[in-house]
Write an enzyme that holds these catalytic residues in place. Structure first.
Site, PDB file in Angstrom:
ATOM      1  CB  CYS A 184      -1.048  -0.060   1.157  1.00 42.08           C
ATOM      2  SG  CYS A 184      -2.428   0.965   0.767  1.00 42.08           S
ATOM      3  CD  GLU A 210      -0.053  -5.003   5.905  1.00 41.07           C
ATOM      4  OE1 GLU A 210       0.009  -5.697   4.980  1.00 41.07           O
ATOM      5  OE2 GLU A 210      -0.164  -3.853   5.934  1.00 41.07           O
ATOM      6  CG  HIS A 215      -2.909  -3.029   3.998  1.00 39.37           C
ATOM      7  ND1 HIS A 215      -1.808  -2.366   4.646  1.00 39.37           N
ATOM      8  CD2 HIS A 215      -3.748  -1.980   3.156  1.00 39.37           C
ATOM      9  CE1 HIS A 215      -2.196  -1.177   4.103  1.00 39.37           C
ATOM     10  NE2 HIS A 215      -3.148  -1.138   3.733  1.00 39.37           N
TER      11      HIS A 215
END
Ligand code: GLN
Length: 193
Positions: free
Chosen positions: A77, A173, A171
């Site tokens: 991002c 994560e 994302h």
């Protein structure tokens, strides 16, 4: 050892994802902490802030140099924005590290639908589609010939790779699915051999 640029953004989530894959990531706030890294993650957050603080902390040029020298870097991002050669809709003073021959547009999916999720097939990732979380995400508007598209949304590239550089608009994560991080760690291992 893999580093996580830790000036702003969701550093913790990347550190956890990498740890769960058995890596022992080092957070990077000072140029000396870049030494000896096998790879670097640039997290999501606010690219204007990540840029500004990277320059304040003297990290901008050393990171650019490492990218030129072939260090594997993964940006998610805001991190993708940092790896783009050209940024549209950025702050007038905004600079990126560059490295990937592409133009990205910040907050490109529209301010009305700031965030959304999609199940995406990602080239190089086996198994079920990847649950991709987009938060005020950029997309890629122009790509150089050497850039490989790994995933798209509505015809817009959202995951790309050029040499040792990997970037996603989304994302990984935050989902608990660490297959993108695993792909990046494999790129780091490959770069060492
Ligand atoms: N919109 C942010 C930027 O331009 C990126 C958002 C994110 O990293 N989730 O920097």
């Amino acid at each position: 050892m893999v580093g996580v640029l830790a000036v702003q953004g969701d550093v913790r989530e990347h550190v956890l994802a990498l740890r769960q894959l058995g890596a022992e990531p080092r957070t990077v706030r000072r140029p000396a902490e870049l030494e000896g890294l096998a790879g670097l993650v640039v997290p999501g957050g606010e690219s204007t802030t990540i840029d500004r603080l990277s320059r304040v902390f003297g990290l901008h040029e050393p990171i650019q140099e490492l990218i030129r020298d072939g260090l594997p870097v993964y940006g998610s991002c805001a991190g993708m924005i940092q790896l783009a050669g050209e940024v549209l809709d950025g702050h007038p003073e905004q600079q990126s590290f560059g490295g990937i021959d592409m133009t990205v547009r910040r907050n490109a999916f529209g301010r009305q639908v700031d965030s959304f999720e999609a199940d995406l097939p990602v080239a190089g990732i086996e198994g079920e589609p990847f649950r991709a979380v987009f938060i005020r995400a950029p997309w890629v508007e122009r790509l150089g010939e050497q850039v490989e598209v790994l995933a798209e949304v509505d015809g817009h590239p959202v995951a790309v790779r050029q040499g040792a550089l990997l970037a996603t608009s989304f994302h990984p994560e935050v989902t608990g699915d660490h297959r993108v991080h695993a792909l990046f760690l494999a790129m780091c291992v490959r770069a060492q051999t």
